[in-house]
Design an enzyme around this catalytic site. Structure first.
Site, PDB file in Angstrom:
ATOM      1  N   TYR A   1      45.253  39.746  34.760  1.00  0.00           N
ATOM      2  CA  TYR A   1      46.321  40.665  33.902  1.00  0.00           C
ATOM      3  C   TYR A   1      46.854  39.574  32.932  1.00  0.00           C
ATOM      4  O   TYR A   1      47.983  40.074  32.119  1.00  0.00           O
ATOM      5  CB  TYR A   1      47.460  41.038  34.891  1.00  0.00           C
ATOM      6  CG  TYR A   1      47.899  40.034  35.745  1.00  0.00           C
ATOM      7  CD1 TYR A   1      49.369  39.541  35.407  1.00  0.00           C
ATOM      8  CD2 TYR A   1      47.610  40.057  37.084  1.00  0.00           C
ATOM      9  CE1 TYR A   1      49.801  38.709  36.210  1.00  0.00           C
ATOM     10  CE2 TYR A   1      48.369  39.218  38.034  1.00  0.00           C
ATOM     11  CZ  TYR A   1      49.005  38.520  37.635  1.00  0.00           C
ATOM     12  OH  TYR A   1      49.938  37.679  38.338  1.00  0.00           O
TER      13      TYR A   1
ATOM     14  N   ASP B   1      45.821  41.996  49.478  1.00  0.00           N
ATOM     15  CA  ASP B   1      45.132  42.112  48.181  1.00  0.00           C
ATOM     16  C   ASP B   1      44.428  43.395  47.861  1.00  0.00           C
ATOM     17  O   ASP B   1      44.520  44.043  47.094  1.00  0.00           O
ATOM     18  CB  ASP B   1      44.573  40.631  48.030  1.00  0.00           C
ATOM     19  CG  ASP B   1      45.412  39.643  47.736  1.00  0.00           C
ATOM     20  OD1 ASP B   1      46.627  39.918  47.238  1.00  0.00           O
ATOM     21  OD2 ASP B   1      45.296  38.505  48.367  1.00  0.00           O
TER      22      ASP B   1
ATOM     23  N   LYS C   1      45.870  30.233  51.575  1.00  0.00           N
ATOM     24  CA  LYS C   1      45.534  31.638  52.162  1.00  0.00           C
ATOM     25  C   LYS C   1      44.483  31.387  53.374  1.00  0.00           C
ATOM     26  O   LYS C   1      44.754  32.369  54.315  1.00  0.00           O
ATOM     27  CB  LYS C   1      44.933  32.281  51.023  1.00  0.00           C
ATOM     28  CG  LYS C   1      45.797  32.959  50.053  1.00  0.00           C
ATOM     29  CD  LYS C   1      45.096  33.950  49.080  1.00  0.00           C
ATOM     30  CE  LYS C   1      46.256  34.734  48.328  1.00  0.00           C
ATOM     31  NZ  LYS C   1      45.633  35.568  47.323  1.00  0.00           N
TER      32      LYS C   1
END
Length: 279
Positions: free
Chosen positions: A220, A102, A66
């Site tokens: 999650y 994001d 990233k």
């Protein structure tokens, strides 16, 4: 001609993005496909040149690329530049532009639920890459008070100093933040603490919460961490990281196709793929 999209990372086999995006291409009758590409850091530059050479429509970027990808792109969106990380690349006639969806995905998940962040007193737990994306995006959206809780304050100080948007912040170590927790309207957990398989770990212990407090965890898997279970037991409204993952993907899909997709469909795809791996 079928358009190619994808996601690069190292590792990449675990990514749920291909199933999610390929389902959307089919649902919206878009002639495109989305593939995972395992790119070792030493091959990053060559991979980017390859995407440009074959005319790929764009791609997502995950760890560890990233930040490293930024020098290899033609244009960097101001928010992505400030965050220092790119997770979405759009190819427009050979010009590769990097974005970070994001944090914006996190904010969009709230606004789509008609939950206003204006005037909220916010606490972010953690000061890593996810915290930075959320902090900068919320500041960009006009949230005026965002405090940070971190085990060490130096990293939190660096995050605040790097933010190009006007925002007021106090920095706390964990113990002090726990004593002040009832002051916050929104508490955001951005660390990996509590992620599978360390299901029973939690970054902060609740002793009290505001009656209308919202507590979210960007994890999650599991869908409900111990952190969220504790908040729920105290009457808080809780959200896991599925919304953030889905909305960052939805924003990328919109950049590539001009279509903002149905996020409930995307959530169902992710939940089906997770299957019985959550608890």
């Amino acid at each position: 001609m079928k358009k190619l999209f994808g996601v690069i990372g190292d590792p990449i086999a675990h990514s749920m993005s291909p199933i999610m995006h390929n389902d959307l291409f089919g649902y919206y009758d878009i002639d495109a496909s989305y593939l995972p590409f395992h790119v070792h850091p030493t091959n990053l530059e060559e991979a980017i040149k390859g995407f440009k050479a074959i005319g790929a429509g764009g791609f997502n970027v995950t760890v560890p690329h990233k930040t490293a990808i930024i020098p290899h792109l033609d244009v960097i969106d101001p928010l992505a530049s400030a965050i220092g990380a790119v997770n979405t690349v759009v190819n427009e006639e050979g010009l590769l532009t990097g974005y970070n969806t994001d944090g914006r995905g996190f904010v969009r998940a709230f606004t789509d639920r008609c939950i206003s962040l204006t005037g909220k007193n916010v606490l972010i737990i953690g000061a890593g890459g996810a915290a930075k994306a959320i902090y900068f995006s919320m500041a960009e959206a006009g949230v005026k008070n965002i405090d940070i809780c971190n085990r060490t304050l130096v990293k939190a100080e660096e995050l605040v100093e790097a933010c190009p948007y006007s925002v007021q912040s106090n920095l706390f170590e964990v113990e002090k933040a726990q004593k002040r927790i009832e002051e916050y309207d929104l508490v955001i957990q951005t660390t990996s603490i509590g992620m599978a398989p360390q299901f029973e770990e939690t970054p902060l212990v609740f002793t009290n919460l505001k009656n209308d407090c919202i507590v979210t965890d960007i994890i999650y898997n599991p869908l409900k961490t111990r952190f969220l279970r504790n908040a729920e037991a105290m009457g808080a409204s809780i959200f896991n990281g599925l919304d953030m993952f889905v909305y960052q993907g939805a924003l990328a899909f919109e950049m590539w196709t001009g279509v903002f997709p149905g996020t409930e469909r995307m959530k169902d795809m992710v939940l089906n793929q997770l299957g019985g791996s959550t608890c």
